[in-house]
Write an enzyme that holds these catalytic residues in place. Structure first.
Site, mmCIF file in Angstrom:
data_model
loop_
_atom_site.group_PDB
_atom_site.id
_atom_site.type_symbol
_atom_site.label_atom_id
_atom_site.label_comp_id
_atom_site.label_asym_id
_atom_site.label_seq_id
_atom_site.Cartn_x
_atom_site.Cartn_y
_atom_site.Cartn_z
ATOM 1 N N LYS A 11 -11.321 -5.586 -9.951
ATOM 2 C CA LYS A 11 -10.215 -6.448 -9.536
ATOM 3 C C LYS A 11 -9.275 -5.642 -8.668
ATOM 4 C CE LYS A 11 -7.733 -10.181 -9.616
ATOM 5 N NZ LYS A 11 -7.846 -10.143 -8.127
ATOM 6 N N LYS A 40 -3.743 1.062 -13.189
ATOM 7 C CA LYS A 40 -2.775 -0.035 -13.158
ATOM 8 C C LYS A 40 -3.299 -1.239 -13.941
ATOM 9 C CE LYS A 40 -1.451 -1.225 -8.986
ATOM 10 N NZ LYS A 40 -1.248 -1.923 -7.693
ATOM 11 N N LYS A 47 -10.982 -2.276 -4.757
ATOM 12 C CA LYS A 47 -10.122 -2.550 -3.602
ATOM 13 C C LYS A 47 -11.005 -2.702 -2.384
ATOM 14 C CE LYS A 47 -5.694 -2.792 -2.618
ATOM 15 N NZ LYS A 47 -4.561 -3.110 -3.520
ATOM 16 N N GLY A 56 -5.041 -10.524 -2.403
ATOM 17 C CA GLY A 56 -4.357 -10.066 -1.197
ATOM 18 C C GLY A 56 -3.801 -8.661 -1.339
ATOM 19 N N ASP A 57 -3.380 -8.117 -0.236
ATOM 20 C CA ASP A 57 -2.633 -6.853 -0.147
ATOM 21 C C ASP A 57 -2.011 -6.893 1.259
ATOM 22 O OD1 ASP A 57 -2.353 -4.092 -1.712
ATOM 23 O OD2 ASP A 57 -2.607 -3.551 0.377
ATOM 24 N N THR A 76 4.464 -9.852 -7.647
ATOM 25 C CA THR A 76 4.623 -8.406 -7.430
ATOM 26 C C THR A 76 6.114 -8.048 -7.392
ATOM 27 O OG1 THR A 76 2.559 -8.400 -6.211
ATOM 28 C CG2 THR A 76 3.963 -6.465 -5.956
ATOM 29 N N ASN A 130 5.259 -9.692 1.376
ATOM 30 C CA ASN A 130 5.216 -10.386 0.080
ATOM 31 C C ASN A 130 5.976 -9.634 -1.011
ATOM 32 O OD1 ASN A 130 3.547 -10.499 -2.701
ATOM 33 N ND2 ASN A 130 3.678 -12.519 -1.789
ATOM 34 N N SER A 140 -2.612 -12.128 -11.291
ATOM 35 C CA SER A 140 -3.960 -12.469 -10.834
ATOM 36 C C SER A 140 -4.896 -12.654 -12.036
ATOM 37 C CB SER A 140 -4.527 -11.348 -9.958
ATOM 38 O OG SER A 140 -4.066 -11.449 -8.629
HETATM 39 P P1 NDP Z 1 2.555 -7.613 3.516
HETATM 40 O O1 NDP Z 1 1.476 -7.564 4.513
HETATM 41 O O2 NDP Z 1 3.048 -8.933 3.046
HETATM 42 O O3 NDP Z 1 3.819 -6.779 4.026
HETATM 43 C C1 NDP Z 1 3.711 -5.444 4.348
HETATM 44 C C2 NDP Z 1 5.077 -4.945 4.778
HETATM 45 O O4 NDP Z 1 5.050 -3.522 4.836
HETATM 46 C C3 NDP Z 1 5.453 -5.425 6.166
HETATM 47 O O5 NDP Z 1 6.848 -5.564 6.253
HETATM 48 C C4 NDP Z 1 4.954 -4.273 7.036
HETATM 49 O O6 NDP Z 1 5.589 -4.162 8.294
HETATM 50 C C5 NDP Z 1 5.287 -3.089 6.168
HETATM 51 N N1 NDP Z 1 4.401 -1.978 6.529
HETATM 52 C C6 NDP Z 1 3.051 -1.963 6.481
HETATM 53 N N2 NDP Z 1 2.564 -0.800 6.929
HETATM 54 C C7 NDP Z 1 3.637 -0.075 7.261
HETATM 55 C C8 NDP Z 1 3.787 1.221 7.781
HETATM 56 N N3 NDP Z 1 2.723 2.000 8.061
HETATM 57 N N4 NDP Z 1 5.059 1.671 7.986
HETATM 58 C C9 NDP Z 1 6.133 0.879 7.699
HETATM 59 N N5 NDP Z 1 6.044 -0.364 7.203
HETATM 60 C C10 NDP Z 1 4.822 -0.830 7.006
HETATM 61 O O7 NDP Z 1 2.026 -6.743 2.291
HETATM 62 P P2 NDP Z 1 2.576 -6.680 0.784
HETATM 63 O O8 NDP Z 1 4.026 -6.965 0.723
HETATM 64 O O9 NDP Z 1 1.649 -7.455 -0.045
HETATM 65 O O10 NDP Z 1 2.308 -5.145 0.470
HETATM 66 C C11 NDP Z 1 3.335 -4.150 0.515
HETATM 67 C C12 NDP Z 1 2.982 -3.034 -0.447
HETATM 68 O O11 NDP Z 1 2.910 -3.570 -1.770
HETATM 69 C C13 NDP Z 1 1.623 -2.376 -0.188
HETATM 70 O O12 NDP Z 1 1.712 -1.002 -0.514
HETATM 71 C C14 NDP Z 1 0.712 -3.054 -1.192
HETATM 72 O O13 NDP Z 1 -0.398 -2.270 -1.513
HETATM 73 C C15 NDP Z 1 1.664 -3.209 -2.352
HETATM 74 N N6 NDP Z 1 1.297 -4.203 -3.373
HETATM 75 C C16 NDP Z 1 1.076 -5.498 -3.036
HETATM 76 C C17 NDP Z 1 0.724 -6.406 -4.024
HETATM 77 C C18 NDP Z 1 0.484 -7.851 -3.716
HETATM 78 O O14 NDP Z 1 0.204 -8.590 -4.665
HETATM 79 N N7 NDP Z 1 0.588 -8.297 -2.484
HETATM 80 C C19 NDP Z 1 0.581 -5.995 -5.419
HETATM 81 C C20 NDP Z 1 0.920 -4.622 -5.678
HETATM 82 C C21 NDP Z 1 1.243 -3.761 -4.669
HETATM 83 P P3 NDP Z 1 4.798 -4.560 9.647
HETATM 84 O O15 NDP Z 1 4.857 -6.045 9.702
HETATM 85 O O16 NDP Z 1 5.543 -3.883 10.734
HETATM 86 O O17 NDP Z 1 3.399 -4.037 9.503
HETATM 87 O O1 2IT Z 2 -2.204 -3.441 -5.343
HETATM 88 C C1 2IT Z 2 -2.358 -4.461 -6.030
HETATM 89 O O2 2IT Z 2 -2.272 -4.439 -7.259
HETATM 90 C C2 2IT Z 2 -2.649 -5.718 -5.342
HETATM 91 N N1 2IT Z 2 -2.701 -5.747 -4.109
HETATM 92 C C3 2IT Z 2 -2.933 -6.969 -6.120
HETATM 93 C C4 2IT Z 2 -4.367 -7.014 -6.563
HETATM 94 C C5 2IT Z 2 -4.796 -8.284 -7.243
HETATM 95 O O3 2IT Z 2 -5.993 -8.359 -7.540
HETATM 96 O O4 2IT Z 2 -3.992 -9.182 -7.474
#
Ligand code: NDP
Ligand code: 2IT
Length: 448
Positions: A93, A117, A129, A168-169, A212, A243, A380
């Site tokens: 997952k 995690k 992943k 998603g991520d 998240t 997100n 999830s």
């Molecule tokens: P999104 O795609 O929704 O948003 C990503 C954000 O991070 C955007 O604002 C993006 O800016 C910025 N970003 C990405 N790469 C960079 C970079 N190299 N330098 C600076 N800013 C950057 O993704 P999420 O919000 O889902 O993910 C954000 C973080 O949270 C990630 O590390 C992800 O692994 C983690 N996460 C997400 C989960 C989920 O359920 N979605 C769960 C747990 C962790 P820009 O538009 O300029 O690229």
């Molecule tokens: O980093 C993470 O935990 C996620 N992007 C969510 C993974 C999931 O299966 O919901």
């Protein structure tokens, strides 16, 4: 820091040699092995049984070509990955990341961290992943759809509701999940919960979108509560504007904090009155534009180029929600110098090891990603549970379960840290608590 235990030091060397040029993966493995030093002292059987040796090697890595046709009729080729890292406690997952920086090392670090995690959530999910170096930015909906369909055409051969359940991520949200679920269903003629983060009309769970960010704030609140503090009245700096960041901003604000920053890879905004989330949702979720647009609606706010500047803003609490290694030593020092007393990681591995050392030396409350951002994957797993029952819980029901899971994660990580003589060190506590359940299961299986 060098590993003291000679077995773990040797294992680290083997990991570096076997996985050359993957610094993010080395960083993630090193941190876990460091946390396991007192564990192998107490339980040498984890060395003898080969459990840790097996744990650092993915069960399977799938790597594939993703060809698609752009709006100009030109053939484009991307690379797709799925790392099925560990299935000791449940089906693989973990999310899918679409970002130009994606290569095998990024997916391996994320997949490795996901094992611990997911175990910490207390739910039956293994670690995996995937993703692609495809950049959804600037692509039309039709291009994103064609890419997602091509990606899923190959991925569908390797996943399944009881095998591997992606979500998603970065770069993968509701739109991409919709296209991929549609293609899976069509290819397999099967309506199962093979992806999470689905739309509410086709098997998605309430609260998954928010989970998240909400979970991050529930965890932060638990961590603060134990130190006699609270989010209420606190000034919070958040990075990212996707997100995780958006729903962290929403919940922190609901809990009485004032969020003053958000960012993207180009720069950051500072609004001393507190970020107006309706504006951000319009810019980011509806229009898919840059965060710099915010100042057009709020001329009192300022936009600065350069995303790392966000950590120079004075705040009580920092919630990094963008990407790996976004807080380096200098940024950590700037936060501490400005009086920041708590950091909780919404992103995966956003703090470098040097930054974490600065926080720990400075007495900053530090919630590591594996614990602090586990709310997304936990919800999830709740989506998978509802899909299996062919039933949907209400928003309040899922939210209450999420809150309880985050409180349990805090408790388990704190207790594990204490048990192994590192009270207050949630990095070690989260790694150890996550490890124990997986390691015990692997021991039961023998050499597999
Ligand atoms: P999104 O795609 O929704 O948003 C990503 C954000 O991070 C955007 O604002 C993006 O800016 C910025 N970003 C990405 N790469 C960079 C970079 N190299 N330098 C600076 N800013 C950057 O993704 P999420 O919000 O889902 O993910 C954000 C973080 O949270 C990630 O590390 C992800 O692994 C983690 N996460 C997400 C989960 C989920 O359920 N979605 C769960 C747990 C962790 P820009 O538009 O300029 O690229
Ligand atoms: O980093 C993470 O935990 C996620 N992007 C969510 C993974 C999931 O299966 O919901």
């Amino acid at each position: 820091m060098a590993l003291k235990n000679s077995y773990l030091a040797g294992l680290m060397e083997r990991v570096e040699k076997r996985n050359p040029a993957e610094p993010e993966f080395h960083q993630a493995v090193h941190e876990v092995l460091e946390s396991l030093e007192p564990v192998v002292e107490k339980y040498p059987e984890f060395i003898d049984s080969g459990v840790i040796e097996m744990l650092v090697e993915p069960e399977r890595i799938i790597k594939f070509r993703v060809p698609w046709v752009d709006d100009n009729g030109k053939v484009q080729v991307n690379r797709g990955f799925r790392v099925q890292f560990n299935s000791a406690i449940g089906p693989y997952k973990g999310g899918l990341r679409f970002h130009p920086s994606v290569y095998e090392g990024i997916i391996k670090f994320l997949g490795f961290e996901q094992i611990f995690k997911n175990s910490l959530t207390g739910l039956p999910i293994g670690g995996g992943k995937g993703g692609s170096d495809f950049d959804p930015k600037g692509k039309s909906d039709a291009e994103v759809m064609r890419f997602c369909q091509s990606f899923m055409t190959e991925l569908s051969k390797h996943i399944g509701a009881n095998t591997d359940v992606p979500a998603g991520d970065i770069g993968v949200g509701a739109r991409e999940i919709g296209y991929m679920f549609g293609q899976y269903k069509r290819l397999r003629n099967e309506y199962t919960g093979v992806l999470t983060g689905k739309g509410l009309t086709y098997g998605g769970s309430l609260v998954r979108t928010e989970a998240t960010g909400y979970g991050l704030c529930y965890f932060t609140d638990e961590m603060l509560k134990a130190a006699g503090k609270s989010l209420k009245g606190a000034t919070v700096a958040i990075s990212g504007s996707g997100n995780a960041a958006i729903f962290a901003t929403e919940k922190a604000t609901q809990l009485g904090a004032k969020v003053v920053t958000l960012s993207d890879s180009n720069g950051y905004i500072y609004d001393e009155n507190g970020i107006d989330l309706d504006t951000v949702k319009k810019i980011k979720l509806e229009e898919r534009k840059r965060i710099s647009e915010y100042v057009k609606y709020h001329p009192n706010a300022v936009y600065q180029d350069g995303c790392s500047g966000v950590w120079t803003v004075k705040c009580d609490i920092a919630l990094p929600c963008a990407t790996q290694n976004e807080i380096n030593e200098a940024s950590a020092k700037a936060l501490v110098a400005n009086g920041c007393y708590a950091v909780a990681e919404g992103a995966n591995m956003p703090s470098t090891p040097e930054a974490i050392a600065v926080f720990q030396a400075g007495g900053v409350l530090f919630g590591p990603a594996k614990a602090a951002n586990a709310g997304g994957v936990a919800t999830s797993a709740l989506e998978m549970r509802q899909n299996s029952m062919r039933y949907s819980w209400t928003f309040e029901e899922v939210d209450a379960k999420l809150k309880q899971i985050m409180a349990d994660i805090y408790k388990n990580a704190s207790e594990a840290a204490k048990e192994f003589g590192m009270e207050g060190n949630l990095v070690a506590g989260a790694n150890i608590a996550g490890f124990m359940k997986v390691a015990r299961s692997m021991q039961a299986y023998g050499v597999v």
